[in-house]
Design an enzyme around this catalytic site. Sequence first.
Site, PDB file in Angstrom:
ATOM      1  N   THR A 159     -16.239  17.784   2.524  1.00 25.51           N
ATOM      2  CA  THR A 159     -15.489  17.830   3.773  1.00 25.51           C
ATOM      3  C   THR A 159     -16.227  18.495   4.929  1.00 25.51           C
ATOM      4  OG1 THR A 159     -13.480  18.696   4.830  1.00 25.51           O
ATOM      5  CG2 THR A 159     -14.377  19.979   3.025  1.00 25.51           C
ATOM      6  N   GLU A 160     -15.913  17.987   6.110  1.00 29.19           N
ATOM      7  CA  GLU A 160     -16.393  18.595   7.354  1.00 29.19           C
ATOM      8  C   GLU A 160     -15.899  20.031   7.487  1.00 29.19           C
ATOM      9  OE1 GLU A 160     -16.331  17.014  11.957  1.00 29.19           O
ATOM     10  OE2 GLU A 160     -16.159  15.628  10.272  1.00 29.19           O
TER      11      GLU A 160
ATOM     12  N   ASP B 223      -8.600  -5.391   0.692  1.00 30.34           N
ATOM     13  CA  ASP B 223      -7.678  -6.466   0.300  1.00 30.34           C
ATOM     14  C   ASP B 223      -6.818  -6.949   1.460  1.00 30.34           C
ATOM     15  OD1 ASP B 223      -8.752  -5.612  -2.065  1.00 30.34           O
ATOM     16  OD2 ASP B 223      -6.855  -5.242  -3.074  1.00 30.34           O
TER      17      ASP B 223
ATOM     18  N   GLU C 176      -6.019   2.894   7.783  1.00 26.58           N
ATOM     19  CA  GLU C 176      -7.400   2.449   7.960  1.00 26.58           C
ATOM     20  C   GLU C 176      -7.542   0.941   8.042  1.00 26.58           C
ATOM     21  OE1 GLU C 176     -11.868   3.111   6.029  1.00 26.58           O
ATOM     22  OE2 GLU C 176     -10.127   4.096   5.135  1.00 26.58           O
TER      23      GLU C 176
ATOM     24  N   GLY D 296       0.828  -1.201   0.000  1.00 27.07           N
ATOM     25  CA  GLY D 296       0.000   0.000   0.000  1.00 27.07           C
ATOM     26  C   GLY D 296       0.860   1.247   0.000  1.00 27.07           C
TER      27      GLY D 296
ATOM     28  N   SER E 172      -8.093  10.606  10.818  1.00 26.77           N
ATOM     29  CA  SER E 172      -7.629   9.601   9.860  1.00 26.77           C
ATOM     30  C   SER E 172      -6.248   9.972   9.350  1.00 26.77           C
ATOM     31  CB  SER E 172      -8.605   9.474   8.689  1.00 26.77           C
ATOM     32  OG  SER E 172      -8.754  10.708   8.017  1.00 26.77           O
ATOM     33  N   LEU E 173      -6.057  11.221   8.963  1.00 26.37           N
ATOM     34  CA  LEU E 173      -4.734  11.654   8.491  1.00 26.37           C
ATOM     35  C   LEU E 173      -3.719  11.630   9.628  1.00 26.37           C
ATOM     36  CD1 LEU E 173      -5.630  14.594   6.057  1.00 26.37           C
ATOM     37  CD2 LEU E 173      -5.038  12.236   5.495  1.00 26.37           C
TER      38      LEU E 173
ATOM     39  N   GLY F 225      -0.404   4.589   0.247  1.00 26.73           N
ATOM     40  CA  GLY F 225      -1.080   5.779   0.744  1.00 26.73           C
ATOM     41  C   GLY F 225      -0.233   6.433   1.829  1.00 26.73           C
ATOM     42  N   GLY F 226      -0.864   7.279   2.633  1.00 26.74           N
ATOM     43  CA  GLY F 226      -0.115   8.032   3.640  1.00 26.74           C
ATOM     44  C   GLY F 226       0.616   7.157   4.632  1.00 26.74           C
TER      45      GLY F 226
ATOM     46  N   GLN G 183     -17.992   4.000   9.894  1.00 27.65           N
ATOM     47  CA  GLN G 183     -18.531   5.360   9.970  1.00 27.65           C
ATOM     48  C   GLN G 183     -19.211   5.787   8.674  1.00 27.65           C
ATOM     49  OE1 GLN G 183     -15.956   9.155   9.924  1.00 27.65           O
ATOM     50  NE2 GLN G 183     -16.469   8.895  12.092  1.00 27.65           N
TER      51      GLN G 183
END
Length: 599
Positions: free
Chosen positions: A250-251, A217, A394, A12, A410-411, A14-15, A236
């Site tokens: 976005t919030e 996955d 996540e 993966g 999350s970030l 991602g971040g 969520q």
Amino acid sequence: MQIHQYDAVIVGAGGAGLMAALYASRGVKTAVISKLYPTRSHTGTAQGGIGAALGNLDEDSPLYHAFDTVKGGDYLADQDAALLLAEHAIEAVIELEHLGLPFDRTPEGRISQRRFGGHTSGFGEKLVRRACHAADRTGHMILQTLYQQCIKNDVTFFDEYHVVDLIRSGDGVAGVVAVNIDSGELHIFHSKAVLFATGGWGRVWEVTSNAHTLTGDGNAITFRRGIPMQDMEFFQFHPTGIYRMGILLTEGIRGEGGVLINDRGERFMERYAPHVKDLASRDVIARAIYLEVQAGRGIKGRRYVHLDVTPETVNRYLAEAGEDRRITAEYLENKLPEILELCRTYLGVDPIKEPMPIQPTAHYGMGGIPTDLDARVIMDAQRTPVPGLYAAGECGCVSVHGANRLGTNSLTDLIVFGRLAGMHLVDYCRDAEMPPLPDNPSAEVEAEIERLRTASGKLKAYEIRSELQHMMMDHVGVFRTAEGIQQAIDGVRRLKHAYRTELGIDDRGRRFNTDMLEAWELGCLLDIAEVTAVSALARHESRGAHSREDFPQRDDVNWLVHTLAYPTEDGGIRLDHSKKVDLSLAEADPRFKPKERVY
């Protein structure tokens, strides 16, 4: 069969994966495997901000951040993890700034921060600006910054390699098996350690903010190899997805002053969260929207409400609240450019002039592969680690989010625990010996891929997937009952049987056979959906994102525990609820003890 050998393999890009790779590659030979080109990873879609108690605009502290995380998670978050997240967030965000991330600035040149739902100071006394942002493209900037740093540090990438199996060696791991999407060939990545950072599984549901690639996955692969899944009943639903499409708004819109309006023109969150209104936690707002729709107050009687950020509306409410600030069209163009463009492109709506139609959208999994604070995968309630196996982001569950993730966390989770994972990977790999590969380690998954490639049944993967998503949306969504969840379980098991016996695909080739790979991803979705539904049926309470209409109250006496779901030899699922929630902060400070959440 090509065999590659590395000390650490990260699945993966991602971040979390990139942050771990950046740290791991400084000490050991590291490879990153991704089924996408890294900058297409889903971290890039995160919009509003990353949470850190910098205190640049309001008084703030890590303890306040930890409190909001625990309260937002409806007291199921492990409190040691929440405090670690909050304390490490400050250093991690400053590190991102030093790596080149172009945060928005205050007039004094500091990192700018905005309000987000559930973010307070003084242990809930008043709203606080904690979300560090780069306009409404914060995740995109994090992804680009980390990828550039990884390239600068000569991290080895295997782009468009789809990992399909985990190689076990005794109690530990010995690498992964991946499909080269271009050629269709299987590759073995032999390693001392493996980190999964494969993101979420929102494609289990019909309306979702998740990309088509988010099919769980890493979770399905590890589950099939005997690793438990933790707290999978908690998924969520973000309250503000574009109506029908699910694309996230976005919030940060509400952080800038946007308000939720029903068909009567009422700012209805005043009924459900009279203190913080539109900045309550996500589960509270998602349920409020559903209740408004059920009461017939959806816009024009339909299943959506409006999110209004027009300067006229926002400034009226700001004036009523006694706030000095006012917003302009120019201000919104500067602060929310991505959102304005999304709405103009996909809805034909200009948010500066008219409200946006929104509904809750499946967004984020609080559960996942259980880990400790160093991102090591654990096997049981005693926190027994699996040698060499890690998870972050996540797909992992250090249980920092509890039953409902706080916005921006999350970030923060990606950066903090990705960083810690990378550090621990170096220490582990330096001391560990290269484990032996078992005989023919790819045989099982090779047979499954060949079965899929040659499948000639009457049902297409998209037909099974569509039925699964519709069923999960109806029965394992925002509101749930035992009868509905059982229907979902029975339905998933029927679809799993059809997947094994009636599936058919059209592409018989090997190169770029996305038909076959989508069918393989469907198998992951089916496995994850079953674990989610079985876990949800067993939890006889309502907590956070898990709202049972037949058990409407939270039950701290019996259910202040985590769910561990294990695969059984006969293909079933065994649940264990002996893993207690960490309450270490509550033992020292009564403000952290479980109590009714008031917003």
